[in-house]
Design a protein around this motif. Structure first.
Motif, short mmCIF file in Angstrom:
data_model
loop_
_atom_site.label_atom_id
_atom_site.label_comp_id
_atom_site.label_asym_id
_atom_site.label_seq_id
_atom_site.Cartn_x
_atom_site.Cartn_y
_atom_site.Cartn_z
N TYR A 183 0.83 -1.21 0.00
CA TYR A 183 0.00 0.00 0.00
C TYR A 183 0.87 1.26 0.00
CZ TYR A 183 -4.54 -2.17 0.63
OH TYR A 183 -5.68 -2.85 0.43
N GLN A 238 3.95 1.50 -1.01
CA GLN A 238 4.65 1.62 -2.29
C GLN A 238 3.73 2.17 -3.37
OE1 GLN A 238 6.51 -1.99 -3.44
NE2 GLN A 238 7.69 -2.17 -1.56
N ALA A 239 2.49 1.63 -3.39
CA ALA A 239 1.53 2.09 -4.39
C ALA A 239 1.29 3.59 -4.23
CB ALA A 239 0.22 1.32 -4.26
N ALA A 240 1.19 4.04 -2.97
CA ALA A 240 0.97 5.46 -2.72
C ALA A 240 2.17 6.28 -3.18
CB ALA A 240 0.71 5.69 -1.24
N LYS A 241 3.36 5.71 -2.97
CA LYS A 241 4.60 6.39 -3.37
C LYS A 241 4.63 6.54 -4.89
CE LYS A 241 9.35 5.84 -1.84
NZ LYS A 241 10.27 4.81 -1.35
N ILE A 242 4.23 5.47 -5.58
CA ILE A 242 4.21 5.52 -7.04
C ILE A 242 3.24 6.61 -7.51
CG2 ILE A 242 3.50 4.24 -9.10
CD1 ILE A 242 4.65 1.75 -7.80
N ASP A 243 2.10 6.74 -6.80
CA ASP A 243 1.13 7.77 -7.16
C ASP A 243 1.60 9.16 -6.77
OD1 ASP A 243 -0.55 6.00 -8.24
OD2 ASP A 243 -2.02 5.97 -6.63
N GLY A 244 2.70 9.23 -6.01
CA GLY A 244 3.22 10.53 -5.60
C GLY A 244 2.51 11.09 -4.39
N ALA A 245 1.95 10.22 -3.54
CA ALA A 245 1.23 10.70 -2.36
C ALA A 245 2.21 11.12 -1.28
CB ALA A 245 0.31 9.60 -1.84
N GLN A 287 8.17 8.84 -8.00
CA GLN A 287 7.11 9.76 -8.39
C GLN A 287 7.45 10.46 -9.71
OE1 GLN A 287 8.49 9.32 -5.38
NE2 GLN A 287 7.67 10.83 -3.95
N TYR A 341 0.26 -5.45 -7.50
CA TYR A 341 0.83 -6.38 -6.52
C TYR A 341 0.01 -7.65 -6.42
CZ TYR A 341 3.30 -2.21 -5.08
OH TYR A 341 4.08 -1.10 -5.07
N ILE A 396 -4.31 -4.07 -4.13
CA ILE A 396 -4.06 -2.78 -3.50
C ILE A 396 -4.90 -1.70 -4.16
CG2 ILE A 396 -2.31 -1.08 -2.91
CD1 ILE A 396 -1.79 -3.71 -1.57
N TYR A 441 -7.30 2.08 -2.94
CA TYR A 441 -7.64 2.96 -1.82
C TYR A 441 -8.95 2.49 -1.23
CZ TYR A 441 -3.94 5.96 -3.50
OH TYR A 441 -2.72 6.45 -3.89
#
Lengths: 287, 360
Positions: A182, A184-191, B72, B80, B84, B86
């Motif tokens: 989760y 990592q996914a947020a990091k990829i989205d730039g969060a 980013q 994954y 995953i 939101y």
């Protein structure tokens, strides 16, 4: 088609029925019984209907202690929940420090309630206690046995010290259960850190936080031991919470009828507010 | 479009997670990372994405050095094994999230999300939350999120592993179609050799943090470079044993003998390793010597027999090794019974003492 009637099935329900009867229904009914009667303690009863209920609901004394109870409960919730989440966020999620942090956090929860009250009472005494003496030495006029504001400050500080850990541990359990993916996914989205908290950590902690708020709400509404050992409800009646008042009426004045009526009102308030909390927090939540 | 790893390396303290690796990945077709759990697939992907910094080596995208560039700022998406999404966003908002971060106008977002939802067959569920969806739909939402933003590098880390069998097959069929007309580099990690074969493209076999072989998937399967690559790319695992070449004969630990194959004919006498895929070891034929042409009979004590519908898997002892036979039909052997099987020598691989394949 005919239904098969099997009366033996009742035998399976019977043990639960007896258990619930003895641990919930019968004690509760005893209280209900007292609440609609007048007694002088010699086992003679007179029917009094809803007299005690109207008396309690109209009494200024009950309003005052209920008001104090509300202030206490919502203050500690407003402090302990955000503080607990904040501490949980700063705790390490892996490594050698994890058990150290967990033990430190669990410590206050292991101390018996009356010991907590006694500890804080001595700690806060203005003449010999570290906290009380220290505050006075720094120039604050602090005396929790005489000044209402100081008594409330100490009461709330003690509860925060004693119970924030519970929120921390629950929130921490929620946090560690979030898979790395989760983040990592947020990091990829730039969060950023706030977006991660708002959109990943908070929703993922929702269930445990609901439990934390409910537990803290119910426990703080019923708080007795620590508060009574610390301030005894004083100075005056300024920290007399509902439970303290109830004990004063039931055991101090031996007014069993009004005390029983008050117990039932007290119980219904906790039930109703818990339901409101739960419904609000679980709104939009799938089954 | 190319992604080039030059001597990429990852160590943590004294633990080597990825040994220095060179790899050139191209757009078009899947680049499959095949290896068991802990072989380094995920670490390698995280290095490719820039989620993790390599301790050595450089990463080049279209010739440009992107080592250490933050994820980013690279156009990357990742899917994954866990689903995953939101948790408190609807499916629509989930798919739209990368576009919102990119500050795309609302009308354009609506168009793109709509098209992506149609492609992923998610249109009826756009207003639902991820927790209200089935596993397959959740993973399709995650895939839609990854695809909606036209990434140059798409990393799929065992995306089908948590799905049940039917959905896995369904989505596996859809995947190559989804990427067919996209200009991006797709990297797909899996533990299953069959998945690699079905998806085609190129395959890199991974073992203990090393890429042991990389090439077109069919080539890697048919011509393993060494015994480890062959074992990674075989399910059930490839059967291996030490054989001794003496003159014009090969001896399998006294259990079976056969004439020296052509690939070994000009090699010196001594020990070699033989590798046989399980489906090349089958129950013995009904001939006088118990084996068809080009095969040799091998007998061994049966450890376990698994019958799965139309196939039988027999585990049996061959000297110190345990071999597996995989054959069509029901072949039931009792535990402890000595089973007669035949090995198809024409399909055998021979490896030298260093593990490298000996080819003619």
């Amino acid at each position: 088609m005919n239904k098969t009637v099997n009366q033996k099935a009742w035998l399976f329900v019977l043990p639960v029925f007896i258990l619930v009867a003895f641990n919930a229904v019968i004690p509760l009914m005893t209280v209900v019984n007292y609440s609609v009667q007048e007694t002088f303690g010699d086992n003679t009863f007179f029917w009094s209907g809803v007299l005690w209920f109207t008396e309690i609901l109209q009494s200024e004394r009950f309003h005052d202690s209920l008001g104090r109870q509300m202030i206490f409960t919502f203050s500690i919730l407003a402090i302990e929940v955000p503080l607990g989440v904040a501490i949980a966020l700063t705790m390490p999620r892996k490594g050698a420090w994890v058990p150290v942090c967990l033990v430190l956090m669990a410590l206050p929860l292991l101390i018996p309630w009356n010991v907590v009250g006694a500890m804080w009472n001595i700690f806060a005494l203005p003449d010999i206690g570290l906290l009380g003496y220290g505050l006075n030495a720094m120039g604050f006029d602090y005396n929790f046995t005489r000044q209402i504001g100081d008594a409330w400050f100490t009461l709330i500080l003690m509860d925060v010290w004693h119970w924030t850990s519970l929120v921390v541990l629950l929130a921490y359990a929620g946090l560690v259960s979030i898979p790395d993916a989760y983040y990592q996914a947020a990091k990829i989205d730039g969060a950023g850190a706030f977006a991660i908290f708002r959109y990943i950590q908070l929703p993922k902690m929702k269930r445990v936080l609901t439990i934390a708020v409910l537990l803290r709400f119910m426990d703080s509404f019923m708080v007795y031991t620590e508060a009574v050992v610390l301030t005894g409800g004083g100075p005056g009646n300024s920290t007399t919470l509902l439970s303290i008042d109830l004990v004063k009426i039931a055991l101090g004045q031996f007014d069993l009828g009004p005390a029983a009526a008050m117990s039932i009102i007290y119980f219904l308030i906790i039930l109703a507010l818990s339901w409101v909390f739960y419904t609000l927090m679980m709104r939009n939540e799938e089954s | 479009m190319t992604l080039e790893l030059r001597q990429i390396e990852k160590t943590l303290g004294t633990d080597v997670h990825i040994h220095p690796t060179d790899l050139v990945l191209e757009a078009g077709g899947f680049n499959i990372l095949l290896g068991t759990t802990l072989s380094g697939k995920t670490t390698l992907m995280q290095l490719m994405a820039g989620l993790d910094r390599p301790t050595g080596g450089t990463l080049h995208f279209n010739g440009k050095d992107v080592t250490g560039m933050r994820v980013q700022n690279r156009n990357v998406s990742m899917v994954y094994q866990q689903f995953i999404n939101y948790p408190n966003f609807t499916v629509y908002e989930n798919i739209a999230s990368p576009l919102r971060v990119a500050r795309m106008p609302d009308a354009e977002i609506k168009k793109r999300v709509g098209a992506m939802a149609d492609l992923m067959r998610l249109s009826p569920m756009l207003d639902r939350k991820p927790a209200e969806l089935s596993g397959g739909q959740q993973q399709r939402t995650a895939l839609a999120r990854a695809l909606v933003k036209d990434s140059e590098l798409v990393l799929l880390d065992e995306p089908l592993a948590n799905l049940d069998f039917k959905l896995r097959e369904e989505l596996r069929e859809e995947l190559p179609k989804l990427f067919a007309d996209r200009n991006c580099i797709v990297v797909y990690a899996t533990t299953e050799p069959i998945e690699a074969l079905l998806l085609g493209g190129s395959t890199a076999t991974l073992h203990e943090g090393r890429v042991t072989q990389f090439g077109p998937t069919g080539d890697v399967y048919r011509n393993p470079k060494d015994v480890i690559s062959a074992q990674v790319f075989s399910e059930p695992p490839m059967n291996t044993a030490t054989v001794r070449k003496v003159g014009d004969r090969v001896d399998l630990g006294g259990i079976a003998y056969w004439p020296c194959p052509a690939v070994l004919s000009d090699k010196p006498d001594g020990d070699y390793q033989i590798g046989l895929r399980p489906h090349h070891v089958t129950p013995a034929a009904n001939t006088p010597d118990g084996a068809q042409d080009g095969c040799v009979k091998i007998s061994g004590e049966v450890l376990v027999t698994e019958l799965s519908g139309s196939e039988s898997t027999v585990h049996f002892k061959v000297g110190p090794e345990v071999w597996v036979s995989l054959a069509h039909g029901i072949h039931s052997f009792g535990v402890g019974e000595v089973a007669d099987l035949q090995a198809d020598l024409s399909r055998a691989f021979y490896f030298g003492a260093d593990g490298a394949l000996i080819s003619s």
